[in-house]
Write a protein that holds these residues in place. Structure first.
Motif, mmCIF file in Angstrom:
data_model
loop_
_atom_site.group_PDB
_atom_site.id
_atom_site.type_symbol
_atom_site.label_atom_id
_atom_site.label_comp_id
_atom_site.label_asym_id
_atom_site.label_seq_id
_atom_site.Cartn_x
_atom_site.Cartn_y
_atom_site.Cartn_z
ATOM 1 N N CYS A 185 5.526 -2.285 -9.151
ATOM 2 C CA CYS A 185 4.935 -2.991 -8.002
ATOM 3 C C CYS A 185 3.499 -3.456 -8.232
ATOM 4 N N PHE A 186 3.031 -3.472 -9.464
ATOM 5 C CA PHE A 186 1.609 -3.722 -9.728
ATOM 6 C C PHE A 186 1.094 -4.979 -9.035
ATOM 7 N N TRP A 187 1.830 -6.067 -9.136
ATOM 8 C CA TRP A 187 1.343 -7.349 -8.601
ATOM 9 C C TRP A 187 1.459 -7.439 -7.087
ATOM 10 N N ALA A 194 3.494 7.665 -8.743
ATOM 11 C CA ALA A 194 2.435 6.661 -8.855
ATOM 12 C C ALA A 194 2.615 5.814 -10.105
ATOM 13 N N ALA A 195 2.972 6.438 -11.223
ATOM 14 C CA ALA A 195 3.168 5.682 -12.460
ATOM 15 C C ALA A 195 4.359 4.731 -12.334
ATOM 16 N N LEU A 224 0.492 -4.649 -5.139
ATOM 17 C CA LEU A 224 -0.411 -3.648 -4.567
ATOM 18 C C LEU A 224 -1.700 -4.293 -4.073
ATOM 19 N N ARG A 256 0.842 -1.188 0.000
ATOM 20 C CA ARG A 256 0.000 0.000 0.000
ATOM 21 C C ARG A 256 0.880 1.242 0.000
ATOM 22 N N PRO A 280 -5.423 0.793 -4.311
ATOM 23 C CA PRO A 280 -4.958 1.864 -5.201
ATOM 24 C C PRO A 280 -4.021 2.825 -4.467
ATOM 25 N N ILE A 281 -3.058 3.367 -5.200
ATOM 26 C CA ILE A 281 -2.151 4.377 -4.631
ATOM 27 C C ILE A 281 -2.932 5.663 -4.407
ATOM 28 N N GLN A 322 3.364 1.824 -10.147
ATOM 29 C CA GLN A 322 2.457 0.911 -10.861
ATOM 30 C C GLN A 322 3.259 -0.015 -11.777
ATOM 31 N N GLU A 323 4.289 0.519 -12.419
ATOM 32 C CA GLU A 323 5.127 -0.294 -13.290
ATOM 33 C C GLU A 323 5.969 -1.290 -12.506
#
Length: 338
Positions: free
Chosen positions: A294-296, A287-288, A298, A269, A301-302, A291-292
């Motif tokens: 750490c996506f899996w 945030a972008a 999370l 988180r 949502p950030i 997301q690239e």
């Protein structure tokens, strides 16, 4: 070890470098005889002379252009722009000349210019003395961008910036200049206070550019921030009862992706906090990137907690700042996964 506030630490950094390296010069509006509007350069001209600490006219583009010429010819200028809001007349010199010089000459020329920029609100300076434009400069390839949150880092990062062969935009949070500041967004720091803030060595030392610091370990939520908001985030985390890990970026460009990504992968988180406006603020890039990276990992949502998307609202300055209540609400939201 001496106790210094941020003003004293920054002054000590320039004092050390002026004494250590004859190629270092300090320049800007009122930096010499007057000692700077925030007294950051106080006493330096008396000690090193008018040829090393140079009072410049009110012409920001000229200040930076002169610094570029000095840098190309072997000096290491430390230029002060009196307020971040006044840097825009120099933006073309920074973006079109300073940032590109090494690349466009294939490394034949470079200008090791440090641009000191008091930034942010908290001194009731209104719309023309309170902006936080770090995202604009983070977008320009070829320059480094830093913002310290405490006196120790301020001195070490400024010395690293002066010794760096690439140009550095060095943002200084005005609300932290004189301390003490306990994270209460409704309690401004007292200008020109003499209260100490932290232990700072007298001599030469460096804090590396591009290395973030975990200022509060935690396991439930990662909070990423910099500058003044490090202290607000610490106070909010303590008040919330949430086991938040707080990361002080210290360096915006280059960004320490490894430290922030490792933390977010651990907690699952993330809350991003900065004083500047939300839309296209540096938090969007954070945030972008996460997301690239750490996506899996999370679990929610950030969340971003920022200033408003308005011109700086003088009459609502303390409501504009991301305060403890807004950060606590974000921490609870991401922890709940909603």
């Amino acid at each position: 070890m001496p106790q210094m506030n941020m003003v004293q630490a920054l002054n000590s950094a320039m004092d050390v470098m002026l004494g250590r390296d004859n190629s270092v010069v300090v320049m800007g509006q009122d930096v010499g005889y007057f000692g700077g509007v925030f007294r950051v350069t106080d006493g330096l001209q008396r000690k090193y002379g008018e040829h090393r600490v140079i009072d410049m006219p009110i012409a920001e583009g000229g200040i930076i252009a002169t610094a570029i010429g000095m840098g190309v010819n072997g000096l290491r200028p430390v230029s002060e722009i009196q307020f971040a809001d006044y840097i825009y007349p120099a933006f073309d010199q920074v973006a079109s000349e300073l940032a590109r010089l090494r690349y466009r000459t294939a490394g034949d020329y470079f200008a090791p210019v440090t641009v000191r920029v008091p930034a942010g609100g908290g001194i009731r300076g209104g719309q023309t003395h309170s902006q936080s434009p770090e995202a604009l400069f983070a977008h320009i390839c070829g320059i480094k961008v830093v913002m310290p949150s405490n006196p120790y880092d301020a001195k070490g990062l400024l010395i690293s910036s002066i010794e760096d062969d690439d140009p550095v935009i060095f943002f200084e949070p005005k609300r932290l200049y004189n301390g003490p500041f306990d994270g209460d967004p409704n309690k401004p720091a007292i200008p020109w206070s003499t209260h100490p803030k932290g232990e700072v060595p007298d001599g030469h030392y460096k804090v590396p550019i591009g290395q973030a610091e975990i200022v509060r370990p935690g396991a439930e939520v990662t909070v990423i921030t910099y500058g003044t908001l490090v202290h607000v985030a610490e106070a909010a985390a303590k008040a919330s009862g949430i086991d938040a890990e707080i990361i002080d970026l210290r360096s915006i460009v280059p960004l320490d992706v490894e430290t922030i990504a490792t933390s977010v992968k651990k907690t699952g988180r993330c809350v991003i906090v900065h004083e500047a406006t939300r839309f296209s603020g540096f938090g969007a890039e954070l945030a972008a990137t996460l997301q690239e990276e750490c996506f899996w990992h999370l679990e929610a949502p950030i969340e971003r907690v920022t200033g408003w998307d308005t011109p700086y609202p003088h009459a609502f300055e303390w409501e504009y700042f991301p305060g403890q209540a807004r950060i606590i609400a974000a921490l609870k939201k991401v922890k709940a996964g909603v």
